[in-house]
Design a protein around this motif. Structure first.
Motif, PDB file in Angstrom:
ATOM      1  N   ALA A 268      11.638 -32.183  64.439  1.00  0.00           N
ATOM      2  CA  ALA A 268      12.816 -31.764  63.675  1.00  0.00           C
ATOM      3  C   ALA A 268      13.479 -30.544  64.296  1.00  0.00           C
ATOM      4  O   ALA A 268      14.706 -30.432  64.324  1.00  0.00           O
ATOM      5  N   ASP A 269      12.665 -29.617  64.798  1.00  0.00           N
ATOM      6  CA  ASP A 269      13.188 -28.388  65.407  1.00  0.00           C
ATOM      7  C   ASP A 269      12.923 -28.428  66.902  1.00  0.00           C
ATOM      8  O   ASP A 269      11.767 -28.442  67.344  1.00  0.00           O
ATOM      9  N   LEU A 270      13.981 -28.442  67.681  1.00  0.00           N
ATOM     10  CA  LEU A 270      13.837 -28.477  69.132  1.00  0.00           C
ATOM     11  C   LEU A 270      13.778 -27.059  69.689  1.00  0.00           C
ATOM     12  O   LEU A 270      14.486 -26.159  69.205  1.00  0.00           O
ATOM     13  N   PRO A 271      12.953 -26.838  70.700  1.00  0.00           N
ATOM     14  CA  PRO A 271      12.918 -25.516  71.337  1.00  0.00           C
ATOM     15  C   PRO A 271      14.222 -25.242  72.074  1.00  0.00           C
ATOM     16  O   PRO A 271      14.955 -26.155  72.448  1.00  0.00           O
ATOM     17  N   ALA A 272      14.482 -23.971  72.294  1.00  0.00           N
ATOM     18  CA  ALA A 272      15.711 -23.597  72.995  1.00  0.00           C
ATOM     19  C   ALA A 272      15.597 -23.972  74.470  1.00  0.00           C
ATOM     20  O   ALA A 272      14.504 -24.035  75.037  1.00  0.00           O
ATOM     21  N   GLY A 273      16.729 -24.240  75.082  1.00  0.00           N
ATOM     22  CA  GLY A 273      16.756 -24.547  76.501  1.00  0.00           C
ATOM     23  C   GLY A 273      16.620 -26.026  76.791  1.00  0.00           C
ATOM     24  O   GLY A 273      16.295 -26.832  75.920  1.00  0.00           O
ATOM     25  N   THR A 300      17.062 -31.933  76.776  1.00  0.00           N
ATOM     26  CA  THR A 300      18.116 -31.988  77.786  1.00  0.00           C
ATOM     27  C   THR A 300      19.444 -31.686  77.107  1.00  0.00           C
ATOM     28  O   THR A 300      19.476 -31.175  75.976  1.00  0.00           O
ATOM     29  N   GLN A 301      20.539 -31.997  77.767  1.00  0.00           N
ATOM     30  CA  GLN A 301      21.873 -31.842  77.192  1.00  0.00           C
ATOM     31  C   GLN A 301      22.656 -33.134  77.405  1.00  0.00           C
ATOM     32  O   GLN A 301      22.468 -33.813  78.419  1.00  0.00           O
ATOM     33  N   ASP A 302      23.548 -33.420  76.459  1.00  0.00           N
ATOM     34  CA  ASP A 302      24.360 -34.618  76.599  1.00  0.00           C
ATOM     35  C   ASP A 302      25.612 -34.320  77.424  1.00  0.00           C
ATOM     36  O   ASP A 302      25.749 -33.239  78.010  1.00  0.00           O
ATOM     37  N   ALA A 303      26.533 -35.262  77.458  1.00  0.00           N
ATOM     38  CA  ALA A 303      27.731 -35.112  78.284  1.00  0.00           C
ATOM     39  C   ALA A 303      28.603 -33.954  77.841  1.00  0.00           C
ATOM     40  O   ALA A 303      29.396 -33.432  78.634  1.00  0.00           O
ATOM     41  N   HIS A 304      28.473 -33.522  76.584  1.00  0.00           N
ATOM     42  CA  HIS A 304      29.276 -32.420  76.061  1.00  0.00           C
ATOM     43  C   HIS A 304      28.527 -31.099  76.073  1.00  0.00           C
ATOM     44  O   HIS A 304      29.035 -30.096  75.550  1.00  0.00           O
ATOM     45  N   GLY A 305      27.314 -31.092  76.641  1.00  0.00           N
ATOM     46  CA  GLY A 305      26.530 -29.869  76.677  1.00  0.00           C
ATOM     47  C   GLY A 305      25.758 -29.586  75.407  1.00  0.00           C
ATOM     48  O   GLY A 305      25.177 -28.500  75.262  1.00  0.00           O
ATOM     49  N   GLU A 306      25.720 -30.541  74.489  1.00  0.00           N
ATOM     50  CA  GLU A 306      24.972 -30.364  73.247  1.00  0.00           C
ATOM     51  C   GLU A 306      23.509 -30.732  73.457  1.00  0.00           C
ATOM     52  O   GLU A 306      23.180 -31.564  74.308  1.00  0.00           O
ATOM     53  N   PRO A 307      22.597 -30.101  72.675  1.00  0.00           N
ATOM     54  CA  PRO A 307      21.170 -30.414  72.822  1.00  0.00           C
ATOM     55  C   PRO A 307      20.890 -31.895  72.596  1.00  0.00           C
ATOM     56  O   PRO A 307      21.458 -32.529  71.710  1.00  0.00           O
ATOM     57  N   ALA A 308      20.014 -32.455  73.404  1.00  0.00           N
ATOM     58  CA  ALA A 308      19.621 -33.858  73.304  1.00  0.00           C
ATOM     59  C   ALA A 308      18.170 -33.983  73.729  1.00  0.00           C
ATOM     60  O   ALA A 308      17.543 -33.011  74.178  1.00  0.00           O
ATOM     61  N   VAL A 309      17.644 -35.185  73.576  1.00  0.00           N
ATOM     62  CA  VAL A 309      16.259 -35.473  73.941  1.00  0.00           C
ATOM     63  C   VAL A 309      16.254 -36.694  74.838  1.00  0.00           C
ATOM     64  O   VAL A 309      17.060 -37.621  74.650  1.00  0.00           O
TER      65      VAL A 309
END
Length: 636
Positions: A268-273, A300-309
């Motif tokens: 539920a809570d992703l680490p920073a970075g 990781t980050q998606d195409a918009h720079g938002e956090p992703a997995v």
């Protein structure tokens, strides 16, 4: 006491025969021939004739509804409600979605379920035993097909169109025979008598007329087993077998679909970075001899720079080493865009048939990291041919792999990729210096790469493009619409084909259900395209242009393609190599004679051994030749 129900109310879809029984024989003959023609058209061209299918279904529903509303099952209020529902739905089909497949699949599925329930009601209301058996069988079949229609939306129109086609053809033959015999006999009375007979081909529940009290036994209705009874039993068996077969096929197709297990569910809570390892686990598929394969989940980050997995496979040699190993970042080709299409869910993704020169790379002591990209395996939007989304999830896989216990990586990484993965590899090498400065990209190898999505979309949209490529186009259009708010799917997909295109995006080429999408795509595109004109206009065209891999590259490139590539036109590869050479990038390129799109990467091709030699030189620090963009394979 309830009024006796007329025999004509035997089936919602079969109210039409009651109206034509009073018509002149010649009219019935012509109607029968026209009906046979429409039925055969629906059978042989079920999807290209969708307008006729919609009109037939809609008008049949309206006629049945009017008749039900007038007779209303002996005056019951629910009979009038059912009739009103049929009228409204029929008008909606004809007026609102007569030319569209978008709502028609769900509407037909609902009508099948409603028809099934009413047939069950007919079965319990009385009549001859064979009539009740046939009504129950037909009700069960409609319920089965209705459930399957909701489960397989893109197959609904295909399957139901054929069902309606067969039914229409049989009904037309019946009318043709009756009308023809009456015309040639020249006796209207003979036609009227024959028309009053029970229709063995239409399931229903005609009730016997009431018998006055005191009627002598000799005058009671006959209950002997008639040929019509035999026909009903035979048809009931056929209906049950067809429904059972359809259910069995649906189960088999569903069983072949990949299952995404709980490993891919992020916390539920992703680490920073980005590039942070969340968990790793054993890979259950085949592993190369002398190597260990683990799957990892990381940020990781998606195409918009938002956090992703995202998820990936880490394939490392079992041999113990006291020094860090170089890494090969393998970017896989197109496997679909749904979560279940992730290579880490497949059994053979860590073999030499899936990753070129894998055994040789492991023997050389290299670790191979093979990302799924975000949105495959892990939840999220899959960045199909979307450079930043692919590249970020790929580079982060290497960063996360270095955090796995027992894996120790050098900073040097060589990036490989095939098809979509070639596009991802080129984009990864473009952004690596800024996105993952801790990695030192020594070179990038792109095999049959989809370098320029804009030009590729232009090629796919040509009239002579194979219908099978419409699935590939669906993945592009749906992924771009999901990623970019300014790309509206409705502007690029024909209104009647959206349900099919969306279903295509939920299927993987490796699962049996893909055959359903392929059949639907081929059926629709036989006469018309699934898509509206040129896919390169408007917002989609601009976004496709943005995602072309244009460089510049500070590392050497290795590019290979086959002369018989059926997916990526060779002129696009030639233009890419020419531009890179002109820009001063050292490019080694191979044209493999006789190889198709996938043939350049499988064992037996000359490309994998050449790729190994080229990569070994990059890890060894051998300078790459700039002058001439060296050519070291056979020309086409």
């Amino acid at each position: 006491m309830a009024r006796p129900r007329p025999a004509a109310v035997r089936l919602r879809w079969s109210a039409l025969p009651w109206f034509v029984r009073q018509a002149p024989p010649r009219v019935v003959l012509l109607v029968g021939l026209a009906t046979v023609w429409v039925g055969l058209l629906l059978i042989t061209r079920p999807l290209t004739s969708v307008f006729l299918l919609a009109v037939y279904v809609g008008l049949s529903a309206v006629v049945s509804g009017l008749f039900d509303f007038a007779v209303s099952h002996g005056g019951t209020w629910w009979g009038r409600v059912v009739g009103l529902v049929w009228i409204v739905v029929g008008l909606a089909i004809v007026i609102g979605v007569g030319r569209s497949l978008d709502l028609l699949p769900d509407i037909m599925a609902a009508l099948l379920l409603l028809g099934g329930l009413t047939s069950f009601g007919d079965a319990v209301r009385g009549g001859r035993v064979t009539e009740r058996v046939l009504a129950a069988a037909w009700g069960a079949a409609q319920v089965v097909f209705g459930i399957l229609a909701f489960s397989w939306p893109d197959a609904t129109v295909l399957v139901v169109a054929v069902i309606f086609g067969v039914r229409t053809t049989v009904f037309g033959i019946t009318l043709t025979v009756r009308g023809g015999r009456a015309v040639f006999a020249g006796r209207r009375s003979a036609f009227a008598a024959e028309a009053a007979e029970e229709e063995a081909v239409s399931p229903g529940t005609a009730e016997a007329p009431p018998v006055p009290a005191g009627t002598p036994a000799a005058h009671l209705p006959q209950t002997r087993f008639t040929p019509a009874d035999a026909g009903r039993i035979l048809l009931a068996v056929v209906v049950v077998v067809a429904a059972g077969g359809a259910w069995w096929i649906g189960e088999r197709l569903s069983e072949g679909s990949p299952v995404v297990d709980a490993f891919y569910d992020p916390p539920a809570d992703l680490p920073a970075g980005h590039g942070v390892l969340l968990r790793d686990d054993e890979y259950v598929g085949r592993a190369p001899e002398g190597a260990t394969v683990r799957r990892i989940l990381y940020t990781t980050q998606d195409a918009h720079g938002e956090p992703a997995v995202a998820s990936a496979l880490v394939i490392s040699p079992d041999e113990i080493t006291w020094t860090p190993r170089p890494a090969v970042l393998w970017n896989h080709g197109t496997t679909g865009v749904a979560r279940g299409c992730a290579p880490s869910l497949q059994d053979g993704s860590a073999t030499k048939w899936a990753i070129p020169a894998l055994d040789e790379a492991l023997a050389a002591g290299w670790v191979v990291v093979a990302p799924d990209y975000s949105g495959q395996g892990a939840p999220g939007t899959f960045p199909y041919l979307i450079g930043l989304g692919e590249a970020r999830s790929a580079l982060d896989a290497v960063v996360a792999a270095d955090q796995v216990v027992g894996v120790w990586l050098r900073d040097e990484v060589a990036i490989w990729g095939h098809s979509q993965g070639g596009h991802a590899a080129l984009w990864a090498s473009q952004i690596a210096a800024d996105y993952t400065p801790q990695l030192d990209v020594v070179g990038t190898a792109a095999l049959a790469p989809a370098v320029d999505p804009y030009q590729l979309a232009s090629e796919l949209a040509t009239p002579d493009a194979p219908a099978t490529l419409s699935i590939l186009t669906a993945w592009v259009v749906v992924s771009y619409a999901d990623t970019y708010a300014d790309v509206d799917l409705r502007g690029y997909v024909r209104p009647g084909a959206r349900a099919i295109v969306l279903e295509m995006s939920q299927r993987c080429p490796s699962e049996p259900g893909a055959l359903v999408s392929l059949a639907a795509a081929v059926g629709v595109s036989e006469d018309t395209s699934l898509y509206v004109g040129d896919l390169t206009f408007g917002a989609l065209g601009r976004r496709l242009e943005e995602n072309a891999a244009t460089g510049p590259w500070s590392q050497p490139l290795f590019v290979a393609w086959g002369t018989d590539d059926e997916v990526i036109p060779r002129d696009l590869q030639e233009a890419f190599v020419a531009d890179a050479c002109t820009a001063g990038t050292p490019v080694h390129w191979i044209v493999e004679r006789g190889s198709d799109h996938r043939g350049v990467m499988v064992p037996g091709s000359r490309v994998p051994p050449a790729l190994m030699r080229w990569t070994a030189d990059r890890f060894a620090g051998v300078p790459a030749s700039i002058a001439g963009c060296s050519f070291f394979a056979s020309s086409p």
